[in-house]
Write an enzyme that holds these catalytic residues in place. Structure first.
Site, PDB file in Angstrom:
ATOM      1  N   ALA A 142       0.864  -1.176   0.000  1.00  0.00           N
ATOM      2  CA  ALA A 142       0.000   0.000   0.000  1.00  0.00           C
ATOM      3  C   ALA A 142       0.906   1.233   0.000  1.00  0.00           C
ATOM      4  O   ALA A 142       2.073   1.149   0.381  1.00  0.00           O
ATOM      5  CB  ALA A 142      -0.866  -0.028   1.251  1.00  0.00           C
ATOM      6  N   GLY A 183       0.391  -5.154   0.515  1.00  0.00           N
ATOM      7  CA  GLY A 183      -0.750  -5.093  -0.392  1.00  0.00           C
ATOM      8  C   GLY A 183      -0.430  -5.667  -1.761  1.00  0.00           C
ATOM      9  O   GLY A 183      -1.332  -6.127  -2.470  1.00  0.00           O
ATOM     10  N   GLU A 242      -0.871  -9.271  -1.403  1.00  0.00           N
ATOM     11  CA  GLU A 242      -2.321  -9.496  -1.241  1.00  0.00           C
ATOM     12  C   GLU A 242      -3.032  -9.437  -2.590  1.00  0.00           C
ATOM     13  O   GLU A 242      -3.959 -10.197  -2.850  1.00  0.00           O
ATOM     14  CB  GLU A 242      -2.890  -8.473  -0.260  1.00  0.00           C
ATOM     15  CG  GLU A 242      -2.388  -8.734   1.163  1.00  0.00           C
ATOM     16  CD  GLU A 242      -2.840  -7.687   2.158  1.00  0.00           C
ATOM     17  OE1 GLU A 242      -2.549  -6.493   1.936  1.00  0.00           O
ATOM     18  OE2 GLU A 242      -3.489  -8.054   3.146  1.00  0.00           O
TER      19      GLU A 242
HETATM   20  C1  3H9 Z   1       0.540  -2.506   3.295  1.00  0.00           C
HETATM   21  O1  3H9 Z   1       0.755  -2.929   2.210  1.00  0.00           O
HETATM   22  C2  3H9 Z   1      -0.801  -2.572   3.995  1.00  0.00           C
HETATM   23  C3  3H9 Z   1      -1.754  -3.543   3.341  1.00  0.00           C
HETATM   24  O2  3H9 Z   1      -1.601  -4.841   3.873  1.00  0.00           O
HETATM   25  C4  3H9 Z   1      -3.194  -3.171   3.637  1.00  0.00           C
HETATM   26  C5  3H9 Z   1      -3.753  -1.992   3.013  1.00  0.00           C
HETATM   27  C6  3H9 Z   1      -5.220  -1.835   3.248  1.00  0.00           C
HETATM   28  N1  3H9 Z   1       4.760   3.420  -0.072  1.00  0.00           N
HETATM   29  O3  3H9 Z   1      13.439   1.362   0.243  1.00  0.00           O
HETATM   30  P1  3H9 Z   1      13.862   2.094  -0.986  1.00  0.00           P
HETATM   31  C7  3H9 Z   1       9.538   4.526  -1.570  1.00  0.00           C
HETATM   32  S1  3H9 Z   1       1.754  -1.716   4.197  1.00  0.00           S
HETATM   33  C8  3H9 Z   1       5.282   4.581  -0.476  1.00  0.00           C
HETATM   34  O4  3H9 Z   1      14.882   3.156  -0.841  1.00  0.00           O
HETATM   35  P2  3H9 Z   1      14.892  -0.360  -2.065  1.00  0.00           P
HETATM   36  C9  3H9 Z   1      10.638   4.890  -0.586  1.00  0.00           C
HETATM   37  O5  3H9 Z   1      10.173   5.848   0.333  1.00  0.00           O
HETATM   38  C10 3H9 Z   1       3.146  -1.686   3.112  1.00  0.00           C
HETATM   39  N2  3H9 Z   1       6.580   4.727  -0.830  1.00  0.00           N
HETATM   40  O6  3H9 Z   1      14.299   1.104  -2.163  1.00  0.00           O
HETATM   41  C11 3H9 Z   1      11.693   5.427  -1.520  1.00  0.00           C
HETATM   42  O7  3H9 Z   1      11.312   6.738  -1.874  1.00  0.00           O
HETATM   43  P3  3H9 Z   1      12.398   7.865  -2.158  1.00  0.00           P
HETATM   44  C12 3H9 Z   1       3.825  -2.997   3.039  1.00  0.00           C
HETATM   45  C13 3H9 Z   1       7.349   3.660  -0.768  1.00  0.00           C
HETATM   46  O8  3H9 Z   1      15.099  -0.811  -3.454  1.00  0.00           O
HETATM   47  C14 3H9 Z   1      11.546   4.544  -2.740  1.00  0.00           C
HETATM   48  O9  3H9 Z   1      10.240   3.985  -2.664  1.00  0.00           O
HETATM   49  N3  3H9 Z   1       5.016  -2.862   2.223  1.00  0.00           N
HETATM   50  C15 3H9 Z   1       6.864   2.411  -0.353  1.00  0.00           C
HETATM   51  O10 3H9 Z   1      16.023  -0.409  -1.099  1.00  0.00           O
HETATM   52  C16 3H9 Z   1      12.554   3.438  -2.818  1.00  0.00           C
HETATM   53  O11 3H9 Z   1      12.529   2.708  -1.608  1.00  0.00           O
HETATM   54  C17 3H9 Z   1       6.204  -2.576   2.741  1.00  0.00           C
HETATM   55  O12 3H9 Z   1       6.351  -2.440   3.921  1.00  0.00           O
HETATM   56  C18 3H9 Z   1       5.506   2.317   0.005  1.00  0.00           C
HETATM   57  N4  3H9 Z   1       4.949   1.154   0.409  1.00  0.00           N
HETATM   58  O13 3H9 Z   1      13.755  -1.249  -1.403  1.00  0.00           O
HETATM   59  C19 3H9 Z   1       7.331  -2.441   1.773  1.00  0.00           C
HETATM   60  N5  3H9 Z   1       7.867   1.520  -0.374  1.00  0.00           N
HETATM   61  O14 3H9 Z   1      13.136   7.412  -3.370  1.00  0.00           O
HETATM   62  C20 3H9 Z   1       8.108  -1.192   2.045  1.00  0.00           C
HETATM   63  C21 3H9 Z   1       8.954   2.191  -0.811  1.00  0.00           C
HETATM   64  O15 3H9 Z   1      11.577   9.085  -2.339  1.00  0.00           O
HETATM   65  N6  3H9 Z   1       9.189  -0.975   1.103  1.00  0.00           N
HETATM   66  N7  3H9 Z   1       8.655   3.481  -1.047  1.00  0.00           N
HETATM   67  O16 3H9 Z   1      13.236   7.876  -0.911  1.00  0.00           O
HETATM   68  C22 3H9 Z   1      10.344  -1.666   1.117  1.00  0.00           C
HETATM   69  O17 3H9 Z   1      10.542  -2.577   1.885  1.00  0.00           O
HETATM   70  C23 3H9 Z   1      11.409  -1.250   0.152  1.00  0.00           C
HETATM   71  O18 3H9 Z   1      11.123   0.079  -0.244  1.00  0.00           O
HETATM   72  C24 3H9 Z   1      11.543  -2.121  -1.117  1.00  0.00           C
HETATM   73  C25 3H9 Z   1      12.556  -1.467  -2.073  1.00  0.00           C
HETATM   74  C26 3H9 Z   1      12.043  -3.506  -0.701  1.00  0.00           C
HETATM   75  C27 3H9 Z   1      10.227  -2.230  -1.809  1.00  0.00           C
END
Ligand code: 3H9
Length: 686
Positions: free
Chosen positions: A63, A102, A105
């Protein structure tokens, strides 16, 4: 269809493609686009099936965290995914990169999943103080069973595509073209006229004993956190409730998490940790680094560099120390090989990038030198003068000092603009934090180079200004002094540690002192000229060192360390503290746990605010990142400054003044930044 979601026709299959950089999060626009895409797909008579695929580096990573805290926009993800599951045509998720939260999901609501071999799939919501809120807790157990679902949801760690296939989460690996494989599978499901809805599957009967074990282990690790227990309740409900009721329970528990202060704190840190790496200046690429000093710190830094594929010259003028350092490196890599975590060929390749030397002139070809020698200003200055002579004029020179004056070190060179601090934390190959220290003349390119290097080492860099102890250790002194004072007033080391550990600190301050070795602080205090005029300042720690109680390394410090078994309280330490308190005229009393926590944490907050005011720390969020990643501050509290902001600065200032009435103004005058913000009703964060 929309800027971020398009429908492409591939034969009889409609390909719904999400293109929402950087990580294809399910923003409102993506959710709207997905709904429109599905409707168009269902209505097109020529299309018999659909594929969901993403552009860019990854499948949907969750999400959109930026939308949390804003008014919700329709369609909401849970209903959208129910709609996907009930689609009139089979849908296949085509997964590359990471399918997280999400995103996974969404894939679970599809009728089959194809993944590239390098993909990773997970439900990391607990790391953000959440639980999966769009069916993850109900659909995942139906595919992989309760035990594995519990492990994935409560642990938050992703699994590889291969593991996902074995678990039944992914149907097929796409060794070649992902889209082609997904289209083929979607077409064949349509032709067969049968596809599986995850929500219709029965949950495999669990082994109750095993379930308790998995949940118990994971919950024990999640000390103090609210989300993991809610996640357990939601996952277990998948076995006892019909899908609709299970989804409703998940929704309720998700909402409890979403509005919980712990989730706000964890989401704050998620963005704060990413923001610290953004600096102006041009980072120089580095391929060859010299590390001077082969002690624990130098060896740890060397491992981190080698692991990142960088060539290292490890230098120590003392041949014995150099040999001990080299042996430490060999043992480290051999240990990984023995545990099966590193192949023999990889080990060889890693060690082939290492050269060891006793002569600092061997640093000549290095693009960056990191100094990690004994904490003594004159030794460091002499070394920097030598490095200035022997290295190319373009080389960057970094000191790993933890509290010395980086300006004074830089002044020994002709290139102070290229000198910076890189303050790693021990063990340097494990700890994530690096304080990147800006001295008076440090150029923005030097800082950017330090920050980029730390990122490459998979660390979290935070830029701080030059000041004794920088940010982390300066605050540690304020926190530590309160601990020491509480001991004199009547607490025991184990009582202070237990109080702070149960509040969430990874380790109490006295156990930390023992681990680090108390002689280090003792020596540092002797060398400093800026300490307060206060006879009780770190008096207990000094008295322990003077008794030869250095901590773990001498078998006794604040605690006793028997050859086997855990640390033990030592009545002798209480006697020593009582004697010191008598000498200083301090009357001992019963100290409550709440007082311990309040004084230690507010001392930390007040010192943090002073560092902000002085410009040593760049932002409150930087301080939070430093204390969470370097000093074991509980993540779920968001860091010391976040904690203060949530508590309210008016209360923090009032409480600081109240403590000051008994503790005196020297340590307990509230920082003027806090007073000003409290008066104007502002807060520390925008
Ligand atoms: C969820 O899904 C709830 C649902 O179950 C229910 C809903 C109803 N949103 O980490 P990076 C941005 S909760 C917005 O440096 P990497 C991040 O801020 C979510 N932005 O890259 C950064 O921005 P910037 C569950 C996001 O390659 C850029 O993307 N999901 C999000 O080292 C690059 O990120 C998670 O918890 C986001 N969800 O790693 C996953 N994610 O360039 C969270 C990232 O402006 N994310 N950004 O600084 C991660 O674990 C890592 O970002 C990922 C990439 C592994 C994806």
């Amino acid at each position: 269809m929309s800027d971020v979601v398009s429908l492409i026709i591939d034969g009889d299959v409609g390909v719904i493609k999400i293109d929402n950089p950087p990580v294809n999060a399910t923003s409102a626009a993506v959710r709207q686009g997905l709904l429109q895409g599905l409707e168009a797909l269902e209505q097109a008579p020529k299309l018999s099936a659909g594929v969901i695929i993403c552009a860019g580096r990854t499948f949907v990573a969750g999400a959109d965290l930026k939308e949390f805290g804003r008014p919700p926009q329709l369609p909401r993800l849970p209903e959208l995914l129910d709609r996907f599951e009930r689609a009139s045509k089979p849908l296949v998720a085509a997964i590359h990169g990471t399918a997280l939260g999400g995103g996974l999901e969404l894939a679970l609501a599809c009728h089959a999943r194809v993944a590239q071999p390098g993909a990773r799939l997970g439900l990391p919501e607990v790391k953000l103080g959440l639980i999966p809120g769009a069916g993850g807790t109900q659909r995942l157990p139906r595919l992989v069973g309760l035990e594995r679902a519990l492990a994935m949801v409560l642990g938050g760690e992703p699994v590889s595509a291969m593991e996902a296939v074995e678990a039944g989460l992914v149907d097929e690996l796409a060794e070649q073209d992902l889209l082609e494989a997904a289209v083929k599978l979607a077409s064949s499901l349509a032709r067969a006229g049968r596809w599986r809805r995850t929500g219709d599957l029965a949950v495999p009967t669990p082994d109750a004993g095993e379930l308790d074990k998995v949940a118990g282990r994971l919950l024990a690790r999640a000390r103090g956190q609210h989300a993991p227990a809610r996640a357990r309740d939601a996952v277990l409900a998948a076995a006892s409730l019909p899908l609709g009721e299970g989804l409703a329970l998940e929704r309720k528990l998700f909402e409890e998490c979403r509005t919980d202060a712990q989730s706000a704190a964890l989401r704050h840190l998620f963005f704060a940790e990413r923001a610290t790496g953004k600096v102006e200046g041009l980072a120089a690429p580095l391929n060859k680094v010299a590390v001077v000093g082969a002690g624990t710190m130098g060896s740890g830094i060397t491992i981190a560099l080698l692991d990142a594929g960088i060539e290292v010259v490890l230098i120590d003028t003392d041949a014995d120390s150099l040999e001990r350092g080299a042996a430490r490196l060999r043992t480290h890599y051999q240990g990984l090989v023995d545990k099966g975590r590193l192949g023999a060929a990889q080990q060889q390749a890693l060690l082939a990038r290492l050269v060891v030397a006793t002569d600092p002139r061997e640093a000549a070809a290095a693009e960056l030198v990191i100094e990690a020698v004994f904490e003594d200003l004159s030794i460091k200055q002499a070394l920097f003068a030598t490095l200035d002579e022997v290295t190319a004029a373009s080389a960057w020179l970094a000191t790993n000092t933890s509290y010395l004056d980086v300006d004074a070190i830089a002044s020994a060179t002709q290139r102070p603009d290229r000198v910076l601090g890189l303050h790693f934390f021990s063990p340097a190959n494990v700890m994530k934090l690096v304080e990147v220290v800006r001295a008076r003349h440090t150029s923005s390119d030097a800082l950017a180079t330090g920050v980029a290097l730390a990122r490459r080492l998979a660390k979290i860099p935070v830029v701080v200004s030059n000041a004794t102890g920088f940010v982390g250790n300066r605050m540690l002194q304020a926190y530590g002094r309160e601990n020491q004072q509480l001991l004199l007033e009547g607490a025991t080391p184990w009582q202070v540690d237990a109080a702070l550990e149960s509040w969430g600190m990874a380790m109490g301050p006295n156990a930390v002192l023992d681990l680090a070795g108390m002689d280090i602080g003792y020596r540092a205090r002797r060398a400093r000229t800026d300490l307060p005029d206060d006879p009780s300042f770190f008096r207990v720690a000094d008295a322990l060192v003077e008794q030869g109680r250095l901590g773990r390394k001498s078998g006794r410090g604040n605690y006793l360390y028997p050859a086997e078994g855990p640390r033990q309280p030592d009545p002798e330490v209480v006697q020593l503290i009582e004697a010191e308190a008598r000498r200083l005229g301090i009357e001992r009393r019963v100290v409550a746990e709440t007082e311990i926590v309040e004084r230690c944490i507010l001392a930390l907050v007040n010192e943090g605010a002073r560092l902000l005011e002085a410009g040593v720390a760049g932002s409150p969020a930087d301080i939070d990142v430093i204390w969470v990643n370097g000093y074991g501050f509980p993540r779920f509290r968001g860091g010391p400054m976040w904690y203060a902001a949530q508590r309210g600065l008016t209360e923090v200032v009032a409480e600081t003044r109240r403590i000051g009435k008994t503790q005196g103004a020297l340590y307990w005058t509230p920082a003027s930044l806090l007073v000003r913000l409290a008066q104007s009703g502002e807060n520390l964060y925008p």
